[in-house]
Scaffold this motif. Structure first.
Motif, mmCIF file in Angstrom:
data_model
loop_
_atom_site.group_PDB
_atom_site.id
_atom_site.type_symbol
_atom_site.label_atom_id
_atom_site.label_comp_id
_atom_site.label_asym_id
_atom_site.label_seq_id
_atom_site.Cartn_x
_atom_site.Cartn_y
_atom_site.Cartn_z
ATOM 1 N N ASP A 1 -3.120 -7.659 -6.429
ATOM 2 C CA ASP A 1 -2.006 -6.873 -5.901
ATOM 3 C C ASP A 1 -1.942 -5.493 -6.541
ATOM 4 O O ASP A 1 -1.345 -4.572 -5.976
ATOM 5 C CB ASP A 1 -0.668 -7.594 -6.158
ATOM 6 N N ALA A 2 -2.537 -5.363 -7.724
ATOM 7 C CA ALA A 2 -2.475 -4.095 -8.459
ATOM 8 C C ALA A 2 -3.564 -3.112 -8.042
ATOM 9 O O ALA A 2 -3.591 -1.980 -8.542
ATOM 10 C CB ALA A 2 -2.577 -4.360 -9.958
ATOM 11 N N GLU A 3 -4.443 -3.502 -7.134
ATOM 12 C CA GLU A 3 -5.566 -2.636 -6.764
ATOM 13 C C GLU A 3 -5.143 -1.259 -6.256
ATOM 14 O O GLU A 3 -5.823 -0.265 -6.544
ATOM 15 C CB GLU A 3 -6.454 -3.343 -5.734
ATOM 16 N N PRO A 4 -4.021 -1.122 -5.505
ATOM 17 C CA PRO A 4 -3.642 0.231 -5.059
ATOM 18 C C PRO A 4 -3.126 1.147 -6.176
ATOM 19 O O PRO A 4 -2.992 2.352 -5.972
ATOM 20 C CB PRO A 4 -2.515 -0.040 -4.043
ATOM 21 N N ILE A 5 -2.829 0.582 -7.350
ATOM 22 C CA ILE A 5 -2.283 1.381 -8.448
ATOM 23 C C ILE A 5 -3.410 2.198 -9.078
ATOM 24 O O ILE A 5 -4.456 1.652 -9.420
ATOM 25 C CB ILE A 5 -1.632 0.476 -9.523
#
Length: 280
Positions: free
Chosen positions: A162-166
């Motif tokens: 879920d953190a990939e776009p950060i």
């Protein structure tokens, strides 16, 4: 679920949540409520229908029903162009209005925050902006009708994917990684968690109970699920919670065309509230 039951549930959901529930959503609603039947040990939708519309059911089940039917799609850094507008246009404008963000905290509201990706993204973006502005401080209110997503937001634990776009630098600063690599998880650092207050709020209520008006409100991809008259009512209440010259961010699939509101467009789906001098 019979058509009569669907109509009754549909009317109840629209009254409580403002969500449109046309007959095309029959299968979707049946699937989501099936989980409640299993949880309650009920065999038929007729039994669930009788329970929901009983005095006991209205007291005990309505919150669970609302949790079951609400859509909780969210991502970190969703609609990234908005965060560019925030840092390049909105925040410099806000800082020009006296002591906002320095002598008093910038007040930001994420309305329809789901599991917390949006308010925590805001916290990251504002924290990085604050590194360049001496004394800059802020707090974020995150609200949703669904108690389950609020609990996840407060816990601030997410799957690592879920953190990939950060952005990489933000991940290094603001995320903690789990030691158990068989279940890769991340958690928002305590310094950011302290800046976000999660609160249950139903946008259908007439009074949102805000002690102070907000400088910035994000209500993105929320009103798209409402009937048009409900959209107008909610937008009016949001405007009442926004300071003069404050900013409202809407989702890119949402439009304010045809609504008479004290707002002017400053960027795509970003609006600024007009002050009293514009309303004469």
């Amino acid at each position: 679920m019979t058509p009569k039951m669907f109509d009754a549930f549909s009317s109840l959901i629209t009254d409580m949540l403002g969500i449109k529930m046309p007959v095309t959503k029959h299968t979707m609603l049946q699937s989501r409520l099936q989980k409640r039947l299993r949880r309650l040990g009920l065999k038929t939708f007729e039994a669930y229908y009788d329970f929901v519309f009983s005095t006991e059911g209205r007291q005990k089940e309505l919150d669970h029903l609302m949790d079951a039917v609400t859509t909780n799609k969210t991502d970190f850094y969703r609609e990234p162009r908005h965060y560019q507008v925030l840092t390049e246009l909105v925040l410099p404008n806000v800082l020009q209005h006296g002591a906002i963000g320095t002598r008093r905290p910038l007040k930001v509201w994420s309305a329809g925050c789901s599991t917390g990706a949006e308010p925590y993204t805001l916290a990251m973006v504002l924290s990085e902006f604050g590194e360049q502005v001496k004394g800059f401080n802020f707090n974020i209110l995150a609200t949703d009708i669904c108690t389950q997503v609020l609990a996840k937001g407060r816990n601030a634990v997410y799957d690592e994917r879920d953190a990939e776009p950060i952005p990489y630098n933000a991940r290094k600063k603001f995320l903690l990684r789990s030691k158990d690599r068989s279940r890769p998880r991340i958690r928002i650092v305590p310094e950011l968690r302290r800046l976000v207050e999660f609160r249950r709020l139903n946008l259908m209520t007439s009074d949102y109970g805000m002690a102070e008006a907000m400088d910035i409100i994000l209500c993105r991809n929320v009103i798209i699920y409402f009937e048009r008259r409900t959209q107008f009512a909610v937008l009016n209440r949001l405007c009442r919670c926004l300071k003069d010259s404050g900013f409202l961010f809407m989702g890119h699939s949402e439009t304010l065309n045809g609504f008479s509101l004290p707002l002017k467009s400053v960027a795509s789906t970003v609006y600024q509230k007009k002050g009293p001098e514009h309303e004469k």
